[in-house]
Design a protein around this motif. Structure first.
Motif, PDB file in Angstrom:
ATOM      1  N   ASN A  33      53.537  88.880  -4.723  1.00 47.10           N
ATOM      2  CA  ASN A  33      54.284  89.376  -6.017  1.00 47.10           C
ATOM      3  C   ASN A  33      53.461  89.413  -7.314  1.00 47.10           C
ATOM      4  OD1 ASN A  33      56.662  90.445  -4.366  1.00 47.10           O
ATOM      5  ND2 ASN A  33      57.315  88.791  -4.194  1.00 47.10           N
ATOM      6  N   PHE A  37      51.843  91.011 -10.754  1.00 39.38           N
ATOM      7  CA  PHE A  37      53.173  90.885 -11.843  1.00 39.38           C
ATOM      8  C   PHE A  37      51.760  90.120 -13.173  1.00 39.38           C
ATOM      9  CE2 PHE A  37      56.673  92.228  -9.288  1.00 39.38           C
ATOM     10  CZ  PHE A  37      57.328  92.966 -10.372  1.00 39.38           C
ATOM     11  N   ASP A  62      53.389  82.089 -12.286  1.00 39.56           N
ATOM     12  CA  ASP A  62      52.939  83.240 -12.536  1.00 39.56           C
ATOM     13  C   ASP A  62      52.546  83.041 -13.783  1.00 39.56           C
ATOM     14  OD1 ASP A  62      54.581  85.236 -13.283  1.00 39.56           O
ATOM     15  OD2 ASP A  62      54.858  85.408 -11.187  1.00 39.56           O
ATOM     16  N   VAL A  75      66.987  90.100  -6.900  1.00 38.49           N
ATOM     17  CA  VAL A  75      65.618  90.277  -6.276  1.00 38.49           C
ATOM     18  C   VAL A  75      65.949  90.092  -4.811  1.00 38.49           C
ATOM     19  CG1 VAL A  75      64.707  90.073  -8.668  1.00 38.49           C
ATOM     20  CG2 VAL A  75      65.101  88.014  -7.745  1.00 38.49           C
ATOM     21  N   TYR A  80      65.953  95.833  -2.650  1.00 38.41           N
ATOM     22  CA  TYR A  80      65.632  95.541  -4.537  1.00 38.41           C
ATOM     23  C   TYR A  80      64.562  95.181  -4.589  1.00 38.41           C
ATOM     24  CZ  TYR A  80      65.300  94.528  -8.678  1.00 38.41           C
ATOM     25  OH  TYR A  80      65.584  94.792  -9.965  1.00 38.41           O
ATOM     26  N   THR A  81      64.141  96.731  -5.441  1.00 34.79           N
ATOM     27  CA  THR A  81      62.406  96.550  -5.862  1.00 34.79           C
ATOM     28  C   THR A  81      62.457  97.190  -6.804  1.00 34.79           C
ATOM     29  OG1 THR A  81      59.778  97.297  -5.339  1.00 34.79           O
ATOM     30  CG2 THR A  81      61.711  98.641  -4.733  1.00 34.79           C
ATOM     31  N   ASP A  82      62.643  96.913  -8.453  1.00 36.03           N
ATOM     32  CA  ASP A  82      61.774  97.123  -9.675  1.00 36.03           C
ATOM     33  C   ASP A  82      60.286  96.677 -10.049  1.00 36.03           C
ATOM     34  OD1 ASP A  82      62.276  97.998 -12.352  1.00 36.03           O
ATOM     35  OD2 ASP A  82      63.499  95.834 -12.903  1.00 36.03           O
ATOM     36  N   ARG A  83      59.460  97.674 -10.003  1.00 39.22           N
ATOM     37  CA  ARG A  83      58.488  97.421 -10.671  1.00 39.22           C
ATOM     38  C   ARG A  83      57.681  98.749 -11.189  1.00 39.22           C
ATOM     39  NH1 ARG A  83      54.694  94.594  -7.757  1.00 39.22           N
ATOM     40  NH2 ARG A  83      56.450  93.187  -5.671  1.00 39.22           N
ATOM     41  N   ASN A  92      56.005  98.871  -1.620  1.00 33.04           N
ATOM     42  CA  ASN A  92      57.000  97.719  -2.033  1.00 33.04           C
ATOM     43  C   ASN A  92      57.999  98.024  -1.461  1.00 33.04           C
ATOM     44  OD1 ASN A  92      54.584  96.525  -3.608  1.00 33.04           O
ATOM     45  ND2 ASN A  92      54.998  98.164  -4.730  1.00 33.04           N
ATOM     46  N   SER A  93      58.412  96.828  -0.761  1.00 34.51           N
ATOM     47  CA  SER A  93      59.248  98.189   0.605  1.00 34.51           C
ATOM     48  C   SER A  93      60.906  96.816   0.236  1.00 34.51           C
ATOM     49  CB  SER A  93      59.662  97.482   1.811  1.00 34.51           C
ATOM     50  OG  SER A  93      59.112  96.189   1.621  1.00 34.51           O
ATOM     51  N   GLY A  94      60.770  96.427  -0.634  1.00 31.78           N
ATOM     52  CA  GLY A  94      62.101  95.359  -1.217  1.00 31.78           C
ATOM     53  C   GLY A  94      62.733  94.682  -0.578  1.00 31.78           C
ATOM     54  N   GLY A  96      60.400  92.119   1.044  1.00 31.34           N
ATOM     55  CA  GLY A  96      59.394  90.128   0.928  1.00 31.34           C
ATOM     56  C   GLY A  96      60.598  89.259   0.313  1.00 31.34           C
ATOM     57  N   LEU A  97      60.834  89.850  -0.433  1.00 30.30           N
ATOM     58  CA  LEU A  97      62.061  88.349  -1.004  1.00 30.30           C
ATOM     59  C   LEU A  97      63.120  88.254   0.008  1.00 30.30           C
ATOM     60  CD1 LEU A  97      61.584  88.618  -4.825  1.00 30.30           C
ATOM     61  CD2 LEU A  97      60.726  86.757  -2.891  1.00 30.30           C
TER      62      LEU A  97
HETATM   63  N1  ADP Z   1      56.416  87.150  -9.099  1.00 28.46           N
HETATM   64  C1  ADP Z   1      57.296  88.293 -10.175  1.00 28.46           C
HETATM   65  N2  ADP Z   1      57.608  88.587 -11.109  1.00 28.46           N
HETATM   66  C2  ADP Z   1      58.544  89.350 -11.337  1.00 28.46           C
HETATM   67  N3  ADP Z   1      58.945  89.910 -10.828  1.00 28.46           N
HETATM   68  C3  ADP Z   1      59.299  89.281  -9.594  1.00 28.46           C
HETATM   69  C4  ADP Z   1      58.093  89.081  -8.791  1.00 28.46           C
HETATM   70  N4  ADP Z   1      57.928  89.060  -7.282  1.00 28.46           N
HETATM   71  C5  ADP Z   1      59.070  89.497  -7.144  1.00 28.46           C
HETATM   72  N5  ADP Z   1      59.725  90.272  -8.461  1.00 28.46           N
HETATM   73  C6  ADP Z   1      60.687  91.014  -8.308  1.00 28.46           C
HETATM   74  O1  ADP Z   1      61.854  91.316  -7.680  1.00 28.46           O
HETATM   75  C7  ADP Z   1      61.726  92.332  -6.655  1.00 28.46           C
HETATM   76  C8  ADP Z   1      61.688  92.080  -4.701  1.00 28.46           C
HETATM   77  O2  ADP Z   1      60.596  91.258  -4.540  1.00 28.46           O
HETATM   78  P1  ADP Z   1      59.838  91.810  -2.536  1.00 28.46           P
HETATM   79  O3  ADP Z   1      60.852  91.578  -2.072  1.00 28.46           O
HETATM   80  O4  ADP Z   1      58.886  91.207  -2.632  1.00 28.46           O
HETATM   81  O5  ADP Z   1      59.978  93.477  -2.737  1.00 28.46           O
HETATM   82  P2  ADP Z   1      58.831  94.052  -3.241  1.00 28.46           P
HETATM   83  O6  ADP Z   1      57.899  93.441  -3.412  1.00 28.46           O
HETATM   84  O7  ADP Z   1      58.682  95.085  -1.584  1.00 28.46           O
HETATM   85  O8  ADP Z   1      58.928  95.122  -4.346  1.00 28.46           O
HETATM   86  C9  ADP Z   1      59.957  92.788  -6.978  1.00 28.46           C
HETATM   87  O9  ADP Z   1      60.030  94.442  -6.850  1.00 28.46           O
HETATM   88  C10 ADP Z   1      60.137  92.503  -8.358  1.00 28.46           C
HETATM   89  O10 ADP Z   1      60.599  93.137  -9.190  1.00 28.46           O
END
Ligand code: ADP
Ligand code: MG
Length: 138
Positions: A33, A37, A62, A75, A80-83, A92-94, A96-97
């Protein structure tokens, strides 16, 4: 078992008992992640290790844009994904976290996120993810 070797200071060596592949997956998720970014030139990811009493802390920082304050807890929600536009959504399945938090909590720990304050008011210097796990002195 994830063994964190405190070579610089043997007194601070500690061990986290757990599923090494799963814990490794969390670290990989957070680094991936962060990598996605940070700016293409001058991008920086810092990993810090520390311990307070019997709690082991792993910080992954980061110098990307940080996370909007209003979504900082969202997040961790499933899907939840916002890219930025134009990224490959298939990748980007949303999840990971959400999965990462589940893994850490299954080890009796916590996974949280915060922004790193920047020099300019209201601007972030980046994002910081904090893993806290129960550790044992070795
Ligand atoms: N290091 C980061 N800096 C900024 N935003 C982040 C970071 N890591 C995660 N995010 C935000 O959290 C969201 C969810 O992350 P994640 O669950 O890994 O899903 P994905 O990576 O599939 O989008 C990301 O889409 C992003 O909006
Ligand atoms: Mg991800």
């Amino acid at each position: 078992m994830l063994k964190v070797d405190g070579r610089a200071n043997p007194k601070s060596a500690f061990t986290v008992i757990g599923h090494d592949l799963r814990l490794g997956q969390v670290i990989t998720n957070l680094i991936e992640n962060a990598r996605s970014f940070v700016p293409e030139t001058g991008g920086r990811i810092t990993i810090r290790l520390g311990r307070r009493k019997s709690t082991v802390r792993i910080l992954i920082e980061d110098n990307g844009p940080g996370i909007r304050a209003e979504v900082i807890d969202r997040v961790f929600e499933r899907f939840y994904t916002d890219r930025p536009d134009g990224e490959d959504f298939g990748q980007n399945s949303g999840l990971g976290l959400s999965i990462s938090r589940q893994i850490i909590e299954a080890h009796g720990g916590h996974l949280t996120a915060e922004n790193i304050p920047g020099k300019e008011e209201g601007k972030w210097a980046g994002a910081r993810f904090i893993i806290e796990l129960p550790g044992e002195r070795t």
